[in-house]
Design a protein around this motif. Structure first.
Motif, PDB file in Angstrom:
ATOM      1  N   TYR A  67       0.939  -1.359  -0.254  1.00 18.22           N
ATOM      2  CA  TYR A  67      -0.134   0.089   0.049  1.00 18.22           C
ATOM      3  C   TYR A  67       0.729   0.992   0.047  1.00 18.22           C
ATOM      4  CZ  TYR A  67      -2.950   4.063   1.507  1.00 18.22           C
ATOM      5  OH  TYR A  67      -3.895   4.838   2.011  1.00 18.22           O
ATOM      6  N   LEU A  68       1.874   1.563   0.743  1.00 22.41           N
ATOM      7  CA  LEU A  68       3.149   2.592   0.425  1.00 22.41           C
ATOM      8  C   LEU A  68       3.402   2.622  -0.466  1.00 22.41           C
ATOM      9  CD1 LEU A  68       4.896   2.550   4.478  1.00 22.41           C
ATOM     10  CD2 LEU A  68       2.712   3.039   4.322  1.00 22.41           C
ATOM     11  N   ASP A  69       3.597   1.386  -1.545  1.00 26.78           N
ATOM     12  CA  ASP A  69       4.440   1.893  -2.405  1.00 26.78           C
ATOM     13  C   ASP A  69       3.867   2.131  -3.367  1.00 26.78           C
ATOM     14  OD1 ASP A  69       7.161   1.021  -1.100  1.00 26.78           O
ATOM     15  OD2 ASP A  69       7.116  -1.441  -1.575  1.00 26.78           O
ATOM     16  N   ARG A  70       2.329   1.781  -3.863  1.00 26.44           N
ATOM     17  CA  ARG A  70       1.553   2.022  -4.444  1.00 26.44           C
ATOM     18  C   ARG A  70       0.618   3.185  -4.131  1.00 26.44           C
ATOM     19  NH1 ARG A  70      -0.643  -4.393  -6.072  1.00 26.44           N
ATOM     20  NH2 ARG A  70       1.411  -4.737  -6.248  1.00 26.44           N
ATOM     21  N   GLN A  71       0.996   4.229  -3.175  1.00 21.90           N
ATOM     22  CA  GLN A  71      -0.396   5.058  -3.283  1.00 21.90           C
ATOM     23  C   GLN A  71       0.026   6.232  -2.009  1.00 21.90           C
ATOM     24  OE1 GLN A  71      -3.418   5.028  -3.339  1.00 21.90           O
ATOM     25  NE2 GLN A  71      -3.135   2.809  -4.204  1.00 21.90           N
ATOM     26  N   LEU A  72       0.500   5.900  -1.328  1.00 21.02           N
ATOM     27  CA  LEU A  72       1.671   7.044  -0.698  1.00 21.02           C
ATOM     28  C   LEU A  72       3.105   7.919  -1.300  1.00 21.02           C
ATOM     29  CD1 LEU A  72       0.852   6.338   3.285  1.00 21.02           C
ATOM     30  CD2 LEU A  72      -0.454   8.016   1.954  1.00 21.02           C
ATOM     31  N   LYS A  73       3.737   6.761  -1.595  1.00 16.61           N
ATOM     32  CA  LYS A  73       4.986   7.064  -2.065  1.00 16.61           C
ATOM     33  C   LYS A  73       5.825   8.029  -1.249  1.00 16.61           C
ATOM     34  CE  LYS A  73       3.088   5.663  -6.293  1.00 16.61           C
ATOM     35  NZ  LYS A  73       2.774   6.342  -7.849  1.00 16.61           N
ATOM     36  N   VAL A  74       5.535   7.705   0.021  1.00 17.08           N
ATOM     37  CA  VAL A  74       6.695   8.776   0.542  1.00 17.08           C
ATOM     38  C   VAL A  74       8.084   8.138   1.158  1.00 17.08           C
ATOM     39  CG1 VAL A  74       6.681  10.456   2.611  1.00 17.08           C
ATOM     40  CG2 VAL A  74       4.498  10.567   1.363  1.00 17.08           C
ATOM     41  N   LYS A  75       9.019   9.021   0.779  1.00 20.88           N
ATOM     42  CA  LYS A  75      10.097   7.976   0.710  1.00 20.88           C
ATOM     43  C   LYS A  75      10.471   7.483   2.223  1.00 20.88           C
ATOM     44  CE  LYS A  75      15.247   7.983  -0.029  1.00 20.88           C
ATOM     45  NZ  LYS A  75      16.416   9.343  -0.402  1.00 20.88           N
ATOM     46  N   ASP A  76      10.730   9.051   3.290  1.00 21.15           N
ATOM     47  CA  ASP A  76      10.678   7.823   4.997  1.00 21.15           C
ATOM     48  C   ASP A  76       9.883   7.172   5.241  1.00 21.15           C
ATOM     49  OD1 ASP A  76      13.002   9.536   4.199  1.00 21.15           O
ATOM     50  OD2 ASP A  76      12.033  11.212   5.633  1.00 21.15           O
ATOM     51  N   LEU A  77       8.591   7.213   5.283  1.00 20.78           N
ATOM     52  CA  LEU A  77       7.435   6.485   5.374  1.00 20.78           C
ATOM     53  C   LEU A  77       7.628   5.005   4.577  1.00 20.78           C
ATOM     54  CD1 LEU A  77       4.965   5.891   7.417  1.00 20.78           C
ATOM     55  CD2 LEU A  77       4.232   6.744   5.007  1.00 20.78           C
ATOM     56  N   VAL A  78       7.982   5.015   3.613  1.00 21.00           N
ATOM     57  CA  VAL A  78       8.245   3.624   2.409  1.00 21.00           C
ATOM     58  C   VAL A  78       9.198   2.710   2.869  1.00 21.00           C
ATOM     59  CG1 VAL A  78       8.132   2.108   0.646  1.00 21.00           C
ATOM     60  CG2 VAL A  78       6.456   4.039   0.600  1.00 21.00           C
ATOM     61  N   LEU A  79      10.870   3.363   3.686  1.00 20.72           N
ATOM     62  CA  LEU A  79      11.284   2.863   3.630  1.00 20.72           C
ATOM     63  C   LEU A  79      11.437   2.321   5.026  1.00 20.72           C
ATOM     64  CD1 LEU A  79      15.116   4.881   1.222  1.00 20.72           C
ATOM     65  CD2 LEU A  79      13.526   2.539   1.076  1.00 20.72           C
ATOM     66  N   SER A  80      10.887   3.553   6.053  1.00 20.14           N
ATOM     67  CA  SER A  80      10.816   2.797   7.318  1.00 20.14           C
ATOM     68  C   SER A  80       9.810   1.957   7.574  1.00 20.14           C
ATOM     69  CB  SER A  80      10.785   3.649   8.229  1.00 20.14           C
ATOM     70  OG  SER A  80      10.030   3.535   9.621  1.00 20.14           O
ATOM     71  N   ALA A  81       9.040   1.560   6.610  1.00 16.94           N
ATOM     72  CA  ALA A  81       7.884   0.396   6.798  1.00 16.94           C
ATOM     73  C   ALA A  81       9.728  -0.931   5.954  1.00 16.94           C
ATOM     74  CB  ALA A  81       7.081   0.717   6.080  1.00 16.94           C
ATOM     75  N   HIS A  82       9.649  -0.836   5.060  1.00 25.36           N
ATOM     76  CA  HIS A  82      10.183  -2.321   4.579  1.00 25.36           C
ATOM     77  C   HIS A  82      11.350  -2.114   5.842  1.00 25.36           C
ATOM     78  CE1 HIS A  82       8.684  -2.853   1.005  1.00 25.36           C
ATOM     79  NE2 HIS A  82       8.761  -0.852   1.102  1.00 25.36           N
ATOM     80  N   SER A  83      12.389  -1.480   6.361  1.00 24.26           N
ATOM     81  CA  SER A  83      13.006  -1.801   7.490  1.00 24.26           C
ATOM     82  C   SER A  83      12.977  -2.543   8.513  1.00 24.26           C
ATOM     83  CB  SER A  83      13.918  -0.221   7.698  1.00 24.26           C
ATOM     84  OG  SER A  83      14.761  -0.654   8.520  1.00 24.26           O
ATOM     85  N   ARG A  84      11.530  -2.400   8.589  1.00 29.94           N
ATOM     86  CA  ARG A  84      11.130  -2.539  10.382  1.00 29.94           C
ATOM     87  C   ARG A  84      10.576  -3.890   9.549  1.00 29.94           C
ATOM     88  NH1 ARG A  84       6.533   0.293  12.323  1.00 29.94           N
ATOM     89  NH2 ARG A  84       5.529   1.151  10.367  1.00 29.94           N
ATOM     90  N   ALA A  85       9.842  -4.361   9.139  1.00 27.43           N
ATOM     91  CA  ALA A  85       9.545  -5.912   8.349  1.00 27.43           C
ATOM     92  C   ALA A  85      10.159  -6.910   8.451  1.00 27.43           C
ATOM     93  CB  ALA A  85       8.676  -5.526   6.671  1.00 27.43           C
ATOM     94  N   VAL A  86      11.799  -6.749   7.993  1.00 31.33           N
ATOM     95  CA  VAL A  86      12.918  -7.352   7.537  1.00 31.33           C
ATOM     96  C   VAL A  86      13.372  -7.230   8.363  1.00 31.33           C
ATOM     97  CG1 VAL A  86      13.351  -6.480   5.018  1.00 31.33           C
ATOM     98  CG2 VAL A  86      14.580  -5.821   6.957  1.00 31.33           C
TER      99      VAL A  86
END
Length: 957
Positions: free
Chosen positions: A353-372
């Motif tokens: 959802y973040l990759d396709r809708q919001l596309k805010v760099k800090d928000l997207v990369l933070s979510a991916h980092s926490r996921a892994v």
């Protein structure tokens, strides 16, 4: 001691600013002891100090601890020697445990529970420097929970002495709010920042923290209210002319958001405000109330459910996605991830959802980092993380470091490593400018391809006994890049030669893939050469390859090329047809042998039954011969009366004597006074046999009946024992135990219910213990009508949410294993594997709530030691059960040739010893079967023997 070393180290790290009188060594030691006492008291009391505007007075509380030293020394002097030795033993024990945990973490840094235990022990020992280092290491690998962050923050707040320490605490708060959305941490952050309002820029700092808190959790319907109220209280306490407008603004903003207890907030605003509330505020408030009614069912479902409430959160997320408010969608995802941080599918949906809708760099990369960091074993999360880093233009060094972390994450399948390598190689390929003949990026790509192949061959194959890439997809991709983008067909051909030598030359699709590459970027000569090799090597679909070769020669080849192609294809296809005919003949022969073996087993069973009947009548013949000496053995040629068909729980009719009984021998009943002990035993057996009623089985009631087996043979009253167990499932009509002709319980029975639903519920009692033996409960099915019916309660397919545990101590109980497994997730069921006698086999199946918890448990439990036994833990994937094929199925043309194991007449795993005396043995009527050879027809058939013939043979021995 270790505490003294930690205290001295904490002095250099904190550097407290004391007055001129504290510059001596003695005062520095006192300050260090004061710090250690504060931390020890915080641990012992297990309470946390609430920070407020009076934070400036904290130094007085710390300095007061100096006066407690004499009391502490006096109390320790008054303590008994036993208490002192006990404390010393406890300290030594903790130190040994700390050393063990540190050593274990040096081996496996991803052991979450080991990190938590180490921090707890170091905190108990007051090791300030070490506990800081342990927390720091854990936070670099895992996101910390709300409880762990609050514990860390309160410890640091208790130890903070000056401005530098305050800045350190601010940094910790910033890290804490990035792991998860936690309203309690934001509230602590706001309250702590109020304590620094007297410093330069303190007021702006407080307002900045509260505004960020509102942006993060202000929409939280149940916990956001506390942040709003704390912010308003802070603004109300400030003596400024502009504070009234600020408070008005906070009230209006809050009333426009659907939150719980909105009515109380509106009433408070009416009471606080001197002017009437504007109409626009009332309209926003009413609109928020209407929205609150729509959200209440989902919030109430969360309040009523138990953690982790994944299904309720999923429904809430679907509802928010339909409305489409990005802020609320992000909030509900974050709320769900707080309780379901180990669910990879939820992280994938959020990051997508973040990759396709919001596309805010800090928000997207933070979510991916926490996921892994939460689910490092999930390769899909790492692949998406690499794509997000590339999509947002992160520098190459960071992406390379992230990829190296992914390789060390510990995936659970060999194919996962292939997938992560493919994602990284795709990224490197997109960096290359192929318009240049040679570049640094191109060389890096080639070296990465070479490293990937080496890594899969050594690291992955050594761990999983397979490379994970049997079709050589990475090498195929490399060959395509060399051929299409680098115009280097020589390198591409070398790669395809390597692919074929790895067991792929027998597959037609691999040769056609290579042929298509040569057609697009090579020449006709190499295409022809590849197809000629394919014709000779392909074993799965040779006709298809031959057709492609002939098509190419028809359009491009000369007459000589056409003749060569026709000759080779005809020769190859003739050889293939010959092989298929031989295979079909062999298959038919195997099927014929199988049919003969089946017939032979049937005849053997019939002969055994006949022999058993003859043995029972032989005793009666012997008694009859003893009473009548005048009668010759050879004269008794009359046929014995046929034995009545055996029916379980059956008794002979009145007036008819059983073979071997006294009435059968003499023709009349003898007086009781002349009965011998053996005769008395026969009479008692007969009486017991007559006590058991003959109840024929009614197959029309199979739907309401269950078959119960593996019961203890010594069960005194089976019906009375089993009835209470099955009455819990429904109304029991009858419990029908099965007895032998001698009246002995045979270990199984039928339980008939009044309703079919009760019978289905009774199947849940399968494997329940009855007098120390597992009871088997299965549907009542007539196997003569359904010979293929098999009952196996448990799945034999791959179950990623279930673990198979082996190597357990035989004394390990279900409760002990559940306590160990519960630390890694929610355990739904545990099954200890036992034999038919109920004895444990050291095996168990553990079912978790989802796949991610099971994967995490495999990483943490595999190789664990339980009572000196090293257990093995793996995802449940039982081997396929070998079901013998029917002769009709084995006759199918074109089927694979599968050798069938030859067993004896009694089947696999049973004794092959013959219990028939050698003098009575004779070859089978139809065939004499060798153990490992083909069946040979018997030459002669032995004549049938009467009971008198058997008796004569026995008398001659």
């Amino acid at each position: 001691m270790a505490t003294a070393a930690a205290a001295s180290a904490s002095e250099a790290e904190a550097e407290p600013k004391a007055g001129p009188e504290a510059e001596g060594e003695q005062d520095e030691a006192k300050a260090a002891r004061a710090r250690r006492k504060v931390l020890s008291r915080a641990v012992a009391a297990a309470t946390y100090k609430t920070m407020g505007p009076e934070w400036d007075q904290q130094e007085e509380g710390v300095s007061e601890s100096d006066g407690d030293e004499e009391y502490a020394m006096a109390s320790s002097a008054e303590s008994s020697p036993g208490e002192y030795e006990w404390g010393y033993d406890e300290e030594e024990k903790n130190q040994l445990e700390i050393e063990r945990l540190e050593e274990q973490l040096s081996i496996n840094v991803y052991d979450y529970n080991c990190h938590v235990d180490l921090i707890r022990l170091l905190r108990l020992e007051g090791e300030l420097t070490k506990v800081r280092m342990a927390r720091q290491k854990m936070s670099e690998i895992f996101p910390l929970t709300e409880e762990l962050w609050l514990e860390w923050l309160h410890d640091e707040i208790s130890m903070a002495m000056d401005g530098l320490d305050r800045e350190h605490v601010y940094d910790l708060f910033e890290r804490a709010v990035k792991d998860y959305i936690c309203p309690n941490i934001w509230l602590e952050y706001g309250q702590y920042s109020v304590g620094g309002i007297g410093q330069k820029g303190g007021l702006e700092k407080v307002r900045s923290v509260f505004e960020r808190a509102l942006s993060s959790v202000g929409l939280h319907m149940t916990k956001g209210l506390a942040i709003w109220e704390a912010y308003r209280e802070f603004e109300s306490a400030i003596v400024e002319a502009a504070r009234l407008e600020k408070v008005h603004s906070l009230f209006r903003r809050q009333l426009a958001i659907p939150l719980y207890d909105m009515e109380a907030t509106f009433a408070e605003y009416e009471e606080w405000s001197e002017d009437p509330i504007p109409e626009s505020v009332i309209q926003s408030y009413n609109k928020a109330l209407q929205q609150l009614e729509k959200y209440k069912p989902y919030e109430e479902a969360l309040l009523q459910a138990e953690a982790p409430r994944l299904a309720e959160y999923q429904a809430y997320i679907d509802f928010e996605m339909k409305i489409g408010d990005p802020a609320r969608i992000q909030l509900i995802f974050e709320r769900a991830l707080v309780e379901n941080c180990l669910v990879p599918d939820l992280w994938i949906r959020y990051s997508q959802y973040l990759d396709r809708q919001l596309k805010v760099k800090d928000l997207v990369l933070s979510a991916h980092s926490r996921a892994v960091r939460n689910c490092p074993w999930t390769v899909a999360l790492w692949s998406r993380y690499l794509l997000a880093l590339e999509r947002h233009g992160v520098e190459h060094r960071v992406i390379s470091v992230t990829f190296e972390k992914a390789l060390s994450a510990g995936f659970i399948q060999a194919t996962d490593y292939v997938e992560i390598w493919q994602a990284y190689l795709d990224y490197l390929r997109r960096r290359v400018d192929f318009k240049q003949d040679s570049s640094k990026e191109l060389e890096e790509l080639r070296s990465a391809f070479a490293r990937a192949l080496e890594y899969l061959k050594q690291e992955v194959e050594e761990r999983f006994s397979e490379s994970g890439d049997p079709s050589c997809l990475i090498m195929q991709n490399w060959a395509r890049i060399e051929a299409r983008l680098c115009n280097n067909m020589q390198k591409a051909r070398e790669l395809w030669d390597s692919i074929m030598t790895r067991g792929n030359a027998k597959f037609a699709n691999m040769w056609l893939e290579y042929y298509n590459l040569e057609r697009a970027h090579g020449d006709t000569q190499h295409c022809r050469k590849a197809l000629h090799r394919a014709v000779q090597c392909t074993s799965d679909y040779p006709e298809h390859v031959c057709e492609v070769l002939l098509t190419m020669e028809r359009t491009e080849g000369t007459l000589e090329d056409w003749d060569i192609a026709v000759q080779k294809t005809e020769t190859r296809l003739a050889r293939v047809n010959e092989q298929r005919i031989k295979a079909a003949e062999k298959e038919a022969a195997l099927a014929q042998q199988e049919e003969e073996k089946v017939e032979q087993r049937k005849r053997a069973r019939a002969e055994k039954k006949a022999l058993k009947k003859k043995k029972k009548t032989r005793g009666a013949d012997k008694h009859r011969a003893d009473e009548d000496d005048e009668k010759e053995w050879g004269d008794d040629e009359e046929e014995q009366p046929s034995k009545r068909r055996r029916v379980e729980n059956s008794v002979p009719p009145a007036g008819e004597a059983e073979p071997g009984s006294e009435a059968d021998l003499s023709g009349s009943s003898a007086p009781a006074a002349t009965e011998s002990p053996s005769e008395l035993k026969e009479v008692r057996v007969g009486a017991r046999r007559r006590d058991v009623p003959k109840v024929p089985h009614d197959s029309s009631k199979d739907g309401v009946t269950v078959f119960v087996s593996n019961l203890p043979y010594g069960l005194g009253e089976p019906a009375a024992t089993l009835r209470p167990l099955f009455e819990a499932c429904g109304d029991v009509v009858e419990v029908r135990p099965i007895f032998s002709n001698r009246g002995d319980f045979r270990g199984y029975c039928y339980v008939e219910f009044r309703e079919e639903a009760a019978a289905l519920q009774a199947l849940q009692l399968d494997r329940q213990s009855v007098e120390g033996r597992p009871m088997f409960v299965s549907p009542c099915v007539d196997k003569s009508k359904n010979p293929d019916f098999k009952v196996f309660r448990y799945s034999t397919a791959l179950e990623k949410h279930k673990l198979f545990v082996s190597g357990l101590p035989f004394s390990c109980t279900k409760e002990e294993l559940e306590e160990i497994c519960r630390a890694h997730g929610t355990v739904k069921d545990i099954r200890l594997v036992t034999n038919r006698a109920g004895k444990p086999k050291g095996l168990a199946y553990v079912e978790y709530e989802n796949e991610s918890q099971a994967s995490q448990a495999v990483l943490k439990m595999d190789g664990m030691t339980i009572r000196e036994n090293v257990i093995k833990v793996a995802i449940s994937n039982p081997p396929q059960r070998k079901v013998p094929e029917k002769p009709e199925a084995r006759k199918a043309p074109g089927s694979a040739l599968l050798p069938r194991q030859v067993y004896g007449a009694r089947g696999k795993g049973r004794t092959q010893l013959s219990l028939l005396p050698r003098a009575l043995q004779r070859p089978s009527a139809a065939t004499a079967q060798a153990e490992n050879g083909p069946a040979t027809p018997a030459t002669t058939e032995a004549p049938k023997m009467s009971n008198a013939d058997f008796a004569k043979l026995l008398l001659r021995k």
